[in-house]
Motif scaffolding. Structure first.
Motif, PDB file in Angstrom:
ATOM      1  N   VAL A  27       0.842  -1.203   0.000  1.00  0.00           N
ATOM      2  CA  VAL A  27       0.000   0.000   0.000  1.00  0.00           C
ATOM      3  C   VAL A  27       0.876   1.251   0.000  1.00  0.00           C
ATOM      4  O   VAL A  27       0.665   2.181  -0.787  1.00  0.00           O
ATOM      5  N   ALA A  28       1.883   1.274   0.859  1.00  0.00           N
ATOM      6  CA  ALA A  28       2.765   2.443   0.946  1.00  0.00           C
ATOM      7  C   ALA A  28       3.492   2.693  -0.374  1.00  0.00           C
ATOM      8  O   ALA A  28       3.712   3.846  -0.757  1.00  0.00           O
ATOM      9  N   ALA A  29       3.836   1.633  -1.089  1.00  0.00           N
ATOM     10  CA  ALA A  29       4.556   1.772  -2.361  1.00  0.00           C
ATOM     11  C   ALA A  29       3.725   2.483  -3.422  1.00  0.00           C
ATOM     12  O   ALA A  29       4.278   3.049  -4.375  1.00  0.00           O
ATOM     13  N   LEU A  30       2.407   2.489  -3.263  1.00  0.00           N
ATOM     14  CA  LEU A  30       1.549   3.160  -4.241  1.00  0.00           C
ATOM     15  C   LEU A  30       1.841   4.652  -4.325  1.00  0.00           C
ATOM     16  O   LEU A  30       1.669   5.264  -5.381  1.00  0.00           O
ATOM     17  N   LYS A  31       2.296   5.266  -3.235  1.00  0.00           N
ATOM     18  CA  LYS A  31       2.629   6.696  -3.267  1.00  0.00           C
ATOM     19  C   LYS A  31       3.716   6.963  -4.307  1.00  0.00           C
ATOM     20  O   LYS A  31       3.615   7.903  -5.091  1.00  0.00           O
ATOM     21  N   ASP A  32       4.748   6.114  -4.330  1.00  0.00           N
ATOM     22  CA  ASP A  32       5.834   6.294  -5.297  1.00  0.00           C
ATOM     23  C   ASP A  32       5.444   5.841  -6.698  1.00  0.00           C
ATOM     24  O   ASP A  32       5.948   6.367  -7.688  1.00  0.00           O
ATOM     25  N   GLN A  33       4.551   4.876  -6.786  1.00  0.00           N
ATOM     26  CA  GLN A  33       4.108   4.386  -8.087  1.00  0.00           C
ATOM     27  C   GLN A  33       3.153   5.357  -8.773  1.00  0.00           C
ATOM     28  O   GLN A  33       2.996   5.317  -9.995  1.00  0.00           O
ATOM     29  N   LEU A  34       2.504   6.206  -7.975  1.00  0.00           N
ATOM     30  CA  LEU A  34       1.539   7.180  -8.507  1.00  0.00           C
ATOM     31  C   LEU A  34       1.952   8.590  -8.077  1.00  0.00           C
ATOM     32  O   LEU A  34       1.252   9.245  -7.302  1.00  0.00           O
ATOM     33  N   PRO A  35       3.101   9.066  -8.574  1.00  0.00           N
ATOM     34  CA  PRO A  35       3.588  10.376  -8.131  1.00  0.00           C
ATOM     35  C   PRO A  35       2.594  11.492  -8.467  1.00  0.00           C
ATOM     36  O   PRO A  35       1.981  11.495  -9.521  1.00  0.00           O
ATOM     37  N   GLY A  36       2.421  12.378  -7.507  1.00  0.00           N
ATOM     38  CA  GLY A  36       1.510  13.495  -7.692  1.00  0.00           C
ATOM     39  C   GLY A  36       0.052  13.156  -7.432  1.00  0.00           C
ATOM     40  O   GLY A  36      -0.794  14.033  -7.461  1.00  0.00           O
ATOM     41  N   VAL A  37      -0.254  11.891  -7.179  1.00  0.00           N
ATOM     42  CA  VAL A  37      -1.633  11.484  -6.906  1.00  0.00           C
ATOM     43  C   VAL A  37      -1.845  11.337  -5.403  1.00  0.00           C
ATOM     44  O   VAL A  37      -2.755  11.929  -4.831  1.00  0.00           O
ATOM     45  N   VAL A  38      -0.986  10.545  -4.760  1.00  0.00           N
ATOM     46  CA  VAL A  38      -1.070  10.327  -3.316  1.00  0.00           C
ATOM     47  C   VAL A  38      -0.125  11.303  -2.637  1.00  0.00           C
ATOM     48  O   VAL A  38       1.069  11.308  -2.906  1.00  0.00           O
ATOM     49  N   GLU A  39      -0.658  12.141  -1.750  1.00  0.00           N
ATOM     50  CA  GLU A  39       0.167  13.128  -1.050  1.00  0.00           C
ATOM     51  C   GLU A  39       0.983  12.482   0.065  1.00  0.00           C
ATOM     52  O   GLU A  39       2.159  12.765   0.227  1.00  0.00           O
ATOM     53  N   SER A  40       0.351  11.621   0.877  1.00  0.00           N
ATOM     54  CA  SER A  40       1.054  10.938   1.966  1.00  0.00           C
ATOM     55  C   SER A  40       0.294   9.678   2.349  1.00  0.00           C
ATOM     56  O   SER A  40      -0.892   9.526   2.053  1.00  0.00           O
ATOM     57  N   VAL A  41       1.036   8.763   3.019  1.00  0.00           N
ATOM     58  CA  VAL A  41       0.465   7.497   3.476  1.00  0.00           C
ATOM     59  C   VAL A  41       0.867   7.311   4.930  1.00  0.00           C
ATOM     60  O   VAL A  41       2.023   7.486   5.294  1.00  0.00           O
ATOM     61  N   HIS A  42      -0.110   6.949   5.757  1.00  0.00           N
ATOM     62  CA  HIS A  42       0.114   6.686   7.184  1.00  0.00           C
ATOM     63  C   HIS A  42      -0.510   5.326   7.467  1.00  0.00           C
ATOM     64  O   HIS A  42      -1.673   5.105   7.130  1.00  0.00           O
ATOM     65  N   LEU A  43       0.261   4.400   8.074  1.00  0.00           N
ATOM     66  CA  LEU A  43      -0.269   3.048   8.253  1.00  0.00           C
ATOM     67  C   LEU A  43       0.335   2.372   9.469  1.00  0.00           C
ATOM     68  O   LEU A  43       1.328   2.831  10.019  1.00  0.00           O
ATOM     69  N   GLY A  44      -0.322   1.299   9.898  1.00  0.00           N
ATOM     70  CA  GLY A  44       0.214   0.537  11.015  1.00  0.00           C
ATOM     71  C   GLY A  44      -0.739  -0.528  11.513  1.00  0.00           C
ATOM     72  O   GLY A  44      -1.851  -0.690  11.011  1.00  0.00           O
ATOM     73  N   ALA A  45      -0.244  -1.252  12.525  1.00  0.00           N
ATOM     74  CA  ALA A  45      -1.027  -2.301  13.168  1.00  0.00           C
ATOM     75  C   ALA A  45      -1.824  -1.695  14.310  1.00  0.00           C
ATOM     76  O   ALA A  45      -1.347  -0.816  15.032  1.00  0.00           O
ATOM     77  N   ASN A  46      -3.044  -2.153  14.491  1.00  0.00           N
ATOM     78  CA  ASN A  46      -3.912  -1.675  15.549  1.00  0.00           C
ATOM     79  C   ASN A  46      -3.433  -2.165  16.918  1.00  0.00           C
ATOM     80  O   ASN A  46      -2.979  -3.283  17.062  1.00  0.00           O
ATOM     81  N   PHE A  47      -3.586  -1.312  17.925  1.00  0.00           N
ATOM     82  CA  PHE A  47      -3.315  -1.743  19.303  1.00  0.00           C
ATOM     83  C   PHE A  47      -4.474  -1.406  20.233  1.00  0.00           C
ATOM     84  O   PHE A  47      -4.412  -1.660  21.418  1.00  0.00           O
ATOM     85  N   SER A  48      -5.564  -0.904  19.693  1.00  0.00           N
ATOM     86  CA  SER A  48      -6.733  -0.564  20.498  1.00  0.00           C
ATOM     87  C   SER A  48      -7.584  -1.799  20.770  1.00  0.00           C
ATOM     88  O   SER A  48      -7.801  -2.629  19.888  1.00  0.00           O
ATOM     89  N   ALA A  49      -8.094  -1.887  21.984  1.00  0.00           N
ATOM     90  CA  ALA A  49      -9.001  -2.977  22.344  1.00  0.00           C
ATOM     91  C   ALA A  49     -10.411  -2.735  21.782  1.00  0.00           C
ATOM     92  O   ALA A  49     -11.261  -3.619  21.850  1.00  0.00           O
TER      93      ALA A  49
END
Length: 107
Positions: A27-49
């Protein structure tokens, strides 16, 4: 108007955390594969119950709805969804919204 595209994933329990991480890396690689389309990517594993079983999440920022529409139709995005995300999840939840910054007082 800047907008957020947030996806919650229920990764299949049979996948290792490394395999789940590989999904997020794709998913994060899509930012570089689609330059000028995706401004930023924020991601991670959940830790909330309180996650109702959603294990991972990502948010992508787009400059406008036209950029989001371009992203959604891009072959690179479609491939990641069809070949990497869908086969490895039990469920997905999507929320798209215009970002309104209320942290600054409005006059």
């Amino acid at each position: 108007m800047v907008l957020a595209h947030t996806i919650l994933l229920k990764i299949k329990p049979s996948l290792s955390e490394d395999q789940a991480h590989d999904i997020l890396k794709a998913v994060a690689a899509l930012k570089d594969q689609l330059p000028g389309v995706v401004e930023s990517v924020h991601l991670g594993a959940n830790f909330s119950a309180r996650s109702k079983g959603y294990t991972h999440a990502f948010t992508m920022i787009f400059k406008d709805r036209a950029a989001l529409e371009t992203y959604e139709k891009a072959p690179e995005h479609v491939k990641v969804v069809q070949e990497i995300i869908r086969p490895n999840i039990d469920d997905l939840l999507c929320v798209d919204y215009d970002i309104i910054d209320y942290s600054n007082p409005r006059m």
